[in-house]
Design a protein around this motif. Structure first.
Motif, PDB file in Angstrom:
ATOM      1  N   ALA A   2       0.838  -1.202   0.000  1.00 43.97           N
ATOM      2  CA  ALA A   2       0.000   0.000   0.000  1.00 43.97           C
ATOM      3  C   ALA A   2       0.873   1.252   0.000  1.00 43.97           C
ATOM      4  O   ALA A   2       0.610   2.220  -0.724  1.00 43.97           O
ATOM      5  CB  ALA A   2      -0.929  -0.013   1.207  1.00 43.97           C
ATOM      6  N   ALA A   3       1.947   1.242   0.813  1.00 37.32           N
ATOM      7  CA  ALA A   3       2.840   2.404   0.875  1.00 37.32           C
ATOM      8  C   ALA A   3       3.672   2.536  -0.398  1.00 37.32           C
ATOM      9  O   ALA A   3       3.912   3.645  -0.881  1.00 37.32           O
ATOM     10  CB  ALA A   3       3.756   2.276   2.092  1.00 37.32           C
ATOM     11  N   LYS A   4       4.109   1.402  -0.935  1.00 40.98           N
ATOM     12  CA  LYS A   4       4.950   1.441  -2.130  1.00 40.98           C
ATOM     13  C   LYS A   4       4.199   1.995  -3.325  1.00 40.98           C
ATOM     14  O   LYS A   4       4.779   2.705  -4.168  1.00 40.98           O
ATOM     15  CB  LYS A   4       5.445   0.029  -2.449  1.00 40.98           C
ATOM     16  CG  LYS A   4       6.305  -0.090  -3.704  1.00 40.98           C
ATOM     17  CD  LYS A   4       7.608   0.657  -3.548  1.00 40.98           C
ATOM     18  CE  LYS A   4       8.557   0.417  -4.709  1.00 40.98           C
ATOM     19  NZ  LYS A   4       9.812   1.177  -4.581  1.00 40.98           N
ATOM     20  N   LEU A   5       2.916   1.699  -3.448  1.00 40.67           N
ATOM     21  CA  LEU A   5       2.173   2.040  -4.658  1.00 40.67           C
ATOM     22  C   LEU A   5       1.446   3.377  -4.585  1.00 40.67           C
ATOM     23  O   LEU A   5       0.856   3.795  -5.584  1.00 40.67           O
ATOM     24  CB  LEU A   5       1.200   0.905  -4.995  1.00 40.67           C
ATOM     25  CG  LEU A   5       1.893  -0.445  -5.258  1.00 40.67           C
ATOM     26  CD1 LEU A   5       0.879  -1.520  -5.574  1.00 40.67           C
ATOM     27  CD2 LEU A   5       2.931  -0.329  -6.372  1.00 40.67           C
ATOM     28  N   VAL A   6       1.472   4.030  -3.431  1.00 36.95           N
ATOM     29  CA  VAL A   6       0.972   5.402  -3.384  1.00 36.95           C
ATOM     30  C   VAL A   6       1.758   6.235  -4.385  1.00 36.95           C
ATOM     31  O   VAL A   6       2.986   6.165  -4.457  1.00 36.95           O
ATOM     32  CB  VAL A   6       1.139   5.979  -1.961  1.00 36.95           C
ATOM     33  CG1 VAL A   6       0.963   7.487  -1.967  1.00 36.95           C
ATOM     34  CG2 VAL A   6       0.160   5.326  -1.001  1.00 36.95           C
ATOM     35  N   ASN A   7       1.052   6.992  -5.206  1.00 40.12           N
ATOM     36  CA  ASN A   7       1.707   7.851  -6.199  1.00 40.12           C
ATOM     37  C   ASN A   7       2.587   7.035  -7.142  1.00 40.12           C
ATOM     38  O   ASN A   7       3.589   7.530  -7.658  1.00 40.12           O
ATOM     39  CB  ASN A   7       2.519   8.944  -5.505  1.00 40.12           C
ATOM     40  CG  ASN A   7       2.676  10.193  -6.356  1.00 40.12           C
ATOM     41  OD1 ASN A   7       1.772  10.576  -7.086  1.00 40.12           O
ATOM     42  ND2 ASN A   7       3.826  10.828  -6.255  1.00 40.12           N
ATOM     43  N   ALA A   8       2.220   5.771  -7.357  1.00 42.17           N
ATOM     44  CA  ALA A   8       2.984   4.862  -8.229  1.00 42.17           C
ATOM     45  C   ALA A   8       4.440   4.756  -7.799  1.00 42.17           C
ATOM     46  O   ALA A   8       5.345   4.644  -8.628  1.00 42.17           O
ATOM     47  CB  ALA A   8       2.884   5.296  -9.689  1.00 42.17           C
ATOM     48  N   GLY A   9       4.677   4.775  -6.499  1.00 41.36           N
ATOM     49  CA  GLY A   9       6.035   4.623  -5.998  1.00 41.36           C
ATOM     50  C   GLY A   9       6.884   5.866  -6.110  1.00 41.36           C
ATOM     51  O   GLY A   9       8.065   5.847  -5.713  1.00 41.36           O
ATOM     52  N   ILE A  65      14.869   3.546  -6.677  1.00 44.06           N
ATOM     53  CA  ILE A  65      13.976   3.110  -7.750  1.00 44.06           C
ATOM     54  C   ILE A  65      12.994   4.210  -8.131  1.00 44.06           C
ATOM     55  O   ILE A  65      12.782   4.503  -9.306  1.00 44.06           O
ATOM     56  CB  ILE A  65      13.238   1.826  -7.327  1.00 44.06           C
ATOM     57  CG1 ILE A  65      14.249   0.681  -7.206  1.00 44.06           C
ATOM     58  CG2 ILE A  65      12.146   1.465  -8.339  1.00 44.06           C
ATOM     59  CD1 ILE A  65      13.690  -0.587  -6.628  1.00 44.06           C
ATOM     60  N   PHE A  66      12.354   4.818  -7.165  1.00 43.94           N
ATOM     61  CA  PHE A  66      11.404   5.901  -7.386  1.00 43.94           C
ATOM     62  C   PHE A  66      10.312   5.492  -8.378  1.00 43.94           C
ATOM     63  O   PHE A  66       9.991   6.204  -9.330  1.00 43.94           O
ATOM     64  CB  PHE A  66      12.109   7.172  -7.870  1.00 43.94           C
ATOM     65  CG  PHE A  66      11.467   8.427  -7.358  1.00 43.94           C
ATOM     66  CD1 PHE A  66      11.524   8.746  -6.022  1.00 43.94           C
ATOM     67  CD2 PHE A  66      10.796   9.285  -8.207  1.00 43.94           C
ATOM     68  CE1 PHE A  66      10.933   9.892  -5.532  1.00 43.94           C
ATOM     69  CE2 PHE A  66      10.188  10.428  -7.735  1.00 43.94           C
ATOM     70  CZ  PHE A  66      10.258  10.733  -6.389  1.00 43.94           C
ATOM     71  N   GLY A  67       9.741   4.369  -8.129  1.00 37.58           N
ATOM     72  CA  GLY A  67       8.669   3.833  -8.964  1.00 37.58           C
ATOM     73  C   GLY A  67       8.092   2.600  -8.301  1.00 37.58           C
ATOM     74  O   GLY A  67       8.515   2.202  -7.209  1.00 37.58           O
ATOM     75  N   PRO A  68       7.133   1.933  -8.957  1.00 35.61           N
ATOM     76  CA  PRO A  68       6.378   0.867  -8.300  1.00 35.61           C
ATOM     77  C   PRO A  68       7.020  -0.516  -8.360  1.00 35.61           C
ATOM     78  O   PRO A  68       6.316  -1.529  -8.357  1.00 35.61           O
ATOM     79  CB  PRO A  68       5.051   0.888  -9.060  1.00 35.61           C
ATOM     80  CG  PRO A  68       5.425   1.327 -10.437  1.00 35.61           C
ATOM     81  CD  PRO A  68       6.551   2.308 -10.257  1.00 35.61           C
ATOM     82  N   ALA A  69       8.354  -0.586  -8.418  1.00 36.57           N
ATOM     83  CA  ALA A  69       9.050  -1.870  -8.397  1.00 36.57           C
ATOM     84  C   ALA A  69       9.657  -2.096  -7.015  1.00 36.57           C
ATOM     85  O   ALA A  69      10.253  -1.182  -6.442  1.00 36.57           O
ATOM     86  CB  ALA A  69      10.137  -1.911  -9.464  1.00 36.57           C
ATOM     87  N   LEU A  70       9.523  -3.309  -6.482  1.00 41.36           N
ATOM     88  CA  LEU A  70      10.002  -3.615  -5.131  1.00 41.36           C
ATOM     89  C   LEU A  70      10.894  -4.852  -5.144  1.00 41.36           C
ATOM     90  O   LEU A  70      10.412  -5.965  -5.333  1.00 41.36           O
ATOM     91  CB  LEU A  70       8.828  -3.839  -4.178  1.00 41.36           C
ATOM     92  CG  LEU A  70       9.204  -4.107  -2.715  1.00 41.36           C
ATOM     93  CD1 LEU A  70       9.850  -2.864  -2.098  1.00 41.36           C
ATOM     94  CD2 LEU A  70       7.975  -4.519  -1.909  1.00 41.36           C
ATOM     95  N   PRO A  71      12.198  -4.696  -4.936  1.00 39.67           N
ATOM     96  CA  PRO A  71      13.079  -5.850  -4.761  1.00 39.67           C
ATOM     97  C   PRO A  71      12.864  -6.485  -3.382  1.00 39.67           C
ATOM     98  O   PRO A  71      12.695  -5.770  -2.379  1.00 39.67           O
ATOM     99  CB  PRO A  71      14.481  -5.262  -4.876  1.00 39.67           C
ATOM    100  CG  PRO A  71      14.306  -3.895  -5.462  1.00 39.67           C
ATOM    101  CD  PRO A  71      12.953  -3.443  -5.020  1.00 39.67           C
TER     102      PRO A  71
END
Length: 474
Positions: A243-250, A351-357
């Motif tokens: 939920a936190a990562k995808l706010v504002n598309a990361g 990253i500054f986007g919706p990708a999460l390692p």
């Protein structure tokens, strides 16, 4: 006064000269001026709420008005209310102690305005990250010049109208973010400069400001880690982090940038994260609640990070297909990369986007060592049922701010400072911390000690006795 002409750095310099002249002639803003200006700002933000949300949606290509209200407008409203209620007490002189040899003298500290504060806004939260430091600067009694971000022209046009409506330009003004102004703004000789954005740009701004000995407050970012401790529920952690990562598309400076999980729960965490994406955005790329990435170059960079991770052995899960190259804004899909390794580009730059390692670990010490070996981030997220362990471990990890069993929510508290450390920034703003950062804390001493004359020549026996007492008792 309208914005400075496009490309006219001389116009910005002239505006700065007007504000500096007002500062020299009249000093800082008084309590009534500060409170009235902050009140007018609050009223205008409320009055123009629909306009601002619509403009933000145009800037991003798609952004749901609720997201803009929750993550930009509400925090500003909360900050304004918090500051206005406490401002008078912050402005009062504060008594300070005096060492016994100087009794009955007294001392106090007076918060003084610095002068003219320059603010450089950031495009990812153009309203929040432009107005929050302005609130701190106004609360401290400073005049303010704002340089808005170029990537948010629609919302910044509305903000410019608000600024023009609430204050004359000799107190508060916005300038046009042309390439020339962008390049020269930080070097114009402000009394203080505040910037929120990337570490690379922060370095350039600090170099410019240093030429004029302009002090800076830099809120940068870096790679904010999340750590799921042994015994924590991986599903709960995955729900909070996605939920936190995808706010504002990361596109958030304090978004979780990577997550460390115990190796034994890696599969459970990934499955829960995938399920949370489907729950949050059931319509996928067409979901109206999912913010777009505004520029093709930004999407191309994200694609390169994801592709590199896949080429280096990570499993790559995309919630939906990446959009084909096209001008304008488009929705970049949520992506999970596992097991990630330090060699991947996605682990070497923000990253500054919706990708999460997602990185598995065997022992907690291994995970903590991994985080501590890297530059201090703007945020740290720790998930743990053992609060004592969480407090002990997070206290030993340098980070701008910490949230335990949550993500992003530390930034919603006006009572907490917001700022980084090391490569994630310097200095704070928000609440009292911003008021003090953008004030000069002037120390004042009122003389009252008859012993002071004994510290002057010619030195006799009484001076020797006084010195012996001072060396013995301090």
């Amino acid at each position: 006064m309208p914005m400075a002409p496009p490309g006219d750095l001389a116009g910005v310099q002239a505006l700065l000269a007007v504000q500096q002249a007002g500062w020299r002639a009249q000093g800082g803003l008084g309590y009534a001026q500060r409170r009235a200006l902050l009140g007018a700002l609050a009223a205008q933000l409320a009055h123009r709420r629909a306009d601002l949300c619509a403009a933000l949606a145009r800037d991003f290509g798609n952004r749901h008005p609720r997201e803009s209200e929750i993550y930009e407008l509400y925090p500003l409203r909360a900050e304004l209310r918090f500051v206005r209620r406490r401002l008078k007490s912050w402005m009062r002189p504060r008594a300070a102690g005096v060492r016994w040899p100087f009794w009955p003298g007294s001392a106090w500290v007076v918060p003084q305005p610095l002068g003219v504060v320059g603010i450089v806004g950031a495009w990812n939260y153009p309203l929040l990250l432009t107005v929050l430091p302005a609130i701190s600067a106004i609360a401290a009694g400073n005049r303010v010049i704002i340089k808005p971000p170029r990537l948010a022209p629609n919302s910044m046009a509305v903000l410019g109208e608000i600024v023009a409506a609430i204050a004359p330009p000799e107190l508060l003004a916005m300038v046009a973010p042309t390439p020339e102004v962008d390049a020269g703004f930080a070097g114009l000789g402000f009394n203080h400069l505040v910037f929120s954005g990337s570490t690379r740009t922060g370095r350039a701004i600090a170099r410019q400001a240093a030429r004029g000995l302009t002090p800076v407050t830099l809120s940068l970012s870096g790679k904010s880690p999340a750590l799921v401790a042994p015994g924590a529920d991986p599903s709960k952690a995955a729900r909070a982090l996605m939920a936190a990562k995808l706010v504002n598309a990361g596109q958030t400076c304090i978004a979780p940038d990577y997550v460390l999980v115990p190796a034994g729960v890696l599969a459970a965490f990934v499955a829960a994260a995938q399920a949370e994406v489907a729950r949050l955005y059931p319509r996928g790329a067409d979901d109206g609640a999912y913010t777009h990435v505004p520029e093709p170059a930004l999407r191309a960079r994200l694609s390169a990070l994801v592709d590199d991770a896949g080429q280096q052995g990570a499993r790559v899960w995309r919630a939906w297909a990446e959009p084909p190259p096209a001008p304008g804004a488009a929705p970049f899909p949520p992506v999970l990369l596992w097991p990630a390794t330090p060699a991947m580009l996605a682990m070497q730059e923000e990253i500054f986007g919706p990708a999460l390692p997602v990185l598995p670990y065997e022992t907690l010490d291994e995970a903590v060592t991994f985080v501590r070996a890297r530059p201090a981030p703007l945020a740290l997220y720790w998930f743990d049922p053992d609060l004592a362990r969480a407090r002990r471990e997070t206290a030993a990890i340098p980070a701008g701010g910490v949230a335990i069993n949550a993500a992003l929510l530390q930034a919603a508290q006006p009572s907490l400072p917001f700022g980084g450390v090391g490569e994630s920034g310097m200095g704070h703003y928000r609440g009292r911390f911003g008021f003090e950062r953008l004030s000069h804390l002037q120390g004042v001493y009122r003389h009252g000690s008859p012993a002071a004359r004994l510290a002057r020549p010619p030195f006799g026996a009484r001076a020797a006795r006084l010195m012996a007492a001072l060396l013995r008792w301090g």
